[in-house]
Design a protein around this motif. Structure first.
Motif, PDB file in Angstrom:
ATOM      1  N   PRO A 152     -20.805 -16.250  -7.620  1.00  0.00           N
ATOM      2  CA  PRO A 152     -21.540 -14.628  -7.771  1.00  0.00           C
ATOM      3  C   PRO A 152     -22.054 -14.821  -9.431  1.00  0.00           C
ATOM      4  CG  PRO A 152     -19.578 -14.733  -6.769  1.00  0.00           C
ATOM      5  CD  PRO A 152     -19.598 -16.137  -6.818  1.00  0.00           C
ATOM      6  N   LEU A 153     -21.550 -15.395 -10.318  1.00  0.00           N
ATOM      7  CA  LEU A 153     -21.860 -15.232 -11.744  1.00  0.00           C
ATOM      8  C   LEU A 153     -23.127 -15.889 -11.922  1.00  0.00           C
ATOM      9  CD1 LEU A 153     -21.000 -14.408 -14.605  1.00  0.00           C
ATOM     10  CD2 LEU A 153     -19.934 -16.618 -14.637  1.00  0.00           C
ATOM     11  N   TRP A 154     -23.409 -17.188 -11.510  1.00  0.00           N
ATOM     12  CA  TRP A 154     -24.677 -17.718 -11.665  1.00  0.00           C
ATOM     13  C   TRP A 154     -25.780 -16.952 -10.861  1.00  0.00           C
ATOM     14  CZ3 TRP A 154     -23.004 -18.815 -15.579  1.00  0.00           C
ATOM     15  CH2 TRP A 154     -22.339 -20.119 -16.023  1.00  0.00           C
ATOM     16  N   ILE A 155     -25.744 -16.835  -9.721  1.00  0.00           N
ATOM     17  CA  ILE A 155     -26.615 -16.166  -8.987  1.00  0.00           C
ATOM     18  C   ILE A 155     -27.064 -14.650  -9.625  1.00  0.00           C
ATOM     19  CG2 ILE A 155     -27.119 -14.828  -6.571  1.00  0.00           C
ATOM     20  CD1 ILE A 155     -25.308 -17.087  -5.263  1.00  0.00           C
ATOM     21  N   GLY A 156     -25.959 -13.784  -9.921  1.00  0.00           N
ATOM     22  CA  GLY A 156     -26.063 -12.617 -10.557  1.00  0.00           C
ATOM     23  C   GLY A 156     -27.181 -12.863 -11.900  1.00  0.00           C
ATOM     24  N   MET A 157     -26.916 -14.150 -12.628  1.00  0.00           N
ATOM     25  CA  MET A 157     -27.862 -14.317 -13.697  1.00  0.00           C
ATOM     26  C   MET A 157     -29.286 -14.684 -13.162  1.00  0.00           C
ATOM     27  SD  MET A 157     -25.036 -16.471 -16.346  1.00  0.00           S
ATOM     28  CE  MET A 157     -26.138 -16.332 -17.425  1.00  0.00           C
ATOM     29  N   LEU A 158     -29.239 -15.436 -11.975  1.00  0.00           N
ATOM     30  CA  LEU A 158     -30.640 -15.793 -11.693  1.00  0.00           C
ATOM     31  C   LEU A 158     -31.505 -14.863 -11.165  1.00  0.00           C
ATOM     32  CD1 LEU A 158     -29.839 -19.359  -9.722  1.00  0.00           C
ATOM     33  CD2 LEU A 158     -31.400 -18.891 -11.872  1.00  0.00           C
ATOM     34  N   ILE A 174     -27.695 -26.332 -15.746  1.00  0.00           N
ATOM     35  CA  ILE A 174     -26.278 -25.729 -15.257  1.00  0.00           C
ATOM     36  C   ILE A 174     -26.599 -25.061 -13.728  1.00  0.00           C
ATOM     37  CG2 ILE A 174     -24.289 -24.282 -15.768  1.00  0.00           C
ATOM     38  CD1 ILE A 174     -24.968 -26.636 -17.709  1.00  0.00           C
ATOM     39  N   PHE A 175     -27.455 -24.182 -13.664  1.00  0.00           N
ATOM     40  CA  PHE A 175     -27.625 -23.488 -12.282  1.00  0.00           C
ATOM     41  C   PHE A 175     -27.835 -24.626 -11.362  1.00  0.00           C
ATOM     42  CE2 PHE A 175     -29.652 -20.139 -15.098  1.00  0.00           C
ATOM     43  CZ  PHE A 175     -28.531 -19.320 -15.138  1.00  0.00           C
ATOM     44  N   ILE A 176     -28.760 -25.477 -11.574  1.00  0.00           N
ATOM     45  CA  ILE A 176     -28.883 -26.530 -10.368  1.00  0.00           C
ATOM     46  C   ILE A 176     -27.903 -27.519 -10.296  1.00  0.00           C
ATOM     47  CG2 ILE A 176     -30.409 -28.461 -10.160  1.00  0.00           C
ATOM     48  CD1 ILE A 176     -32.413 -27.532 -12.086  1.00  0.00           C
ATOM     49  N   LEU A 177     -27.028 -27.956 -11.226  1.00  0.00           N
ATOM     50  CA  LEU A 177     -26.090 -28.708 -11.058  1.00  0.00           C
ATOM     51  C   LEU A 177     -24.957 -28.298 -10.258  1.00  0.00           C
ATOM     52  CD1 LEU A 177     -26.119 -30.505 -14.308  1.00  0.00           C
ATOM     53  CD2 LEU A 177     -26.516 -31.603 -11.932  1.00  0.00           C
ATOM     54  N   ASP A 178     -24.536 -27.026 -10.868  1.00  0.00           N
ATOM     55  CA  ASP A 178     -23.517 -26.150 -10.096  1.00  0.00           C
ATOM     56  C   ASP A 178     -23.679 -25.773  -8.922  1.00  0.00           C
ATOM     57  OD1 ASP A 178     -21.798 -26.458 -12.428  1.00  0.00           O
ATOM     58  OD2 ASP A 178     -21.775 -24.369 -13.380  1.00  0.00           O
TER      59      ASP A 178
END
Length: 281
Positions: A152-158, A174-178
């Motif tokens: 949720p955190l990274w998708i919310g930033m994307l 970070i988005f790609i690897l995580d």
């Protein structure tokens, strides 16, 4: 645990040597990151190099000692490879085009394919690993926490970036690897462990090793900021230290309590990875 163990130990040793060279060069001359890494990110690169040196030395040690039935050492080696895949994946994806870039690509590639080979060479006739139920649930819950928080955190930033089409200049790796690699690994192994699946029980500590090294690197990054005339963030330091210690405790608890139900004996061959079953615990 692994067949063709000589091949794997060779891959660990080569990866360890290349990592040691690349990371030691960064520690010796942090200016190597000038112009290719944002100034505010250089303390993080320095701390990552510190952890990479430790991981490289660990891999070299395991390449020498993780023979025969030392399954738990093989598991730790896989976790260290996961850390190096992530750490050097950042440099590769972020286009850190300095004189060490080819070394970064080599470590990234070796770590990735060493993990792929490990998946292909897992023994198919391993006895079922077992854990106390409480340890299994705690270990799996600690792993499950990561995708529950970071998806949720990274998708919310994307999503805002996707709406505007903005392309950020750094840390997009970070988005790609995580999202594509690390969180799915946490999720899959956690679910398998909840279900007492042998592969999940066997490999979950490797993901805890990866989590510890990654997050501890962030904590160290706060500590070294004064070396680069930057101000540490105490809140970030204690958060990162606490989370890294959680991974360390979970991994240690899982490895020390895990047992292999040795119901039979198989032929001994170091290269094939076959050993007497009662030594796998």
């Amino acid at each position: 645990m692994l067949t063709h163990l000589t091949l794997h130990r060779s891959l660990w040793a080569i990866t360890g040597v290349l990592t040691l060279v690349a990371a030691a060069a960064g520690l010796w001359r942090p200016a190597v990151y000038g112009g290719v890494v944002g100034e505010e990110l250089i303390p993080g690169a320095f701390s990552q190099d510190l952890l990479s040196v430790a991981a490289a030395l660990g891999l070299l040690y395991l390449a020498i000692t993780a023979h025969g039935g030392r399954v738990k050492r093989q598991i730790v080696a896989l976790g260290l490879l996961g850390f190096l895949f992530y750490a050097y994946g950042i440099y590769v994806i972020e286009r850190a085009y300095n004189e060490l870039y080819l070394a970064y690509m080599a470590v990234f590639t070796l770590a990735l394919w060493a993990l792929v080979c490990a998946g292909a060479h897992l023994r198919r006739d391993l006895p079922q690993p077992s854990l106390p139920k409480a340890v299994r649930l705690v270990s799996a819950s600690g792993a499950m926490l990561q995708p529950l928080v970071f998806y949720p955190l990274w998708i919310g930033m994307l999503l805002p970036l996707m709406r505007t089409g903005e392309q950020i200049d750094s840390l997009y790796s970070i988005f790609i690897l995580d999202l594509c690699f690390i969180m799915p690994a946490f999720l899959i192994l956690a679910v398998l462990s909840y279900r007492s699946h042998g592969i999940g029980l066997l490999l979950l500590p490797a993901i805890h090793v990866l989590g510890f090294t990654l997050i501890f690197s962030l904590a160290v990054g706060e500590l070294v900021k004064p070396l680069f005339d930057a101000v540490p963030n105490p809140s970030a330091f204690w958060t990162d230290l606490g989370l890294s210690m959680l991974f360390l405790v979970l991994g240690t608890l899982h490895l020390t309590t895990m047992r292999i139900n040795a119901t039979r004996t198989v032929p001994v061959s170091e290269d094939s990875g076959a050993v007497e079953a009662d030594t796998w615990a």
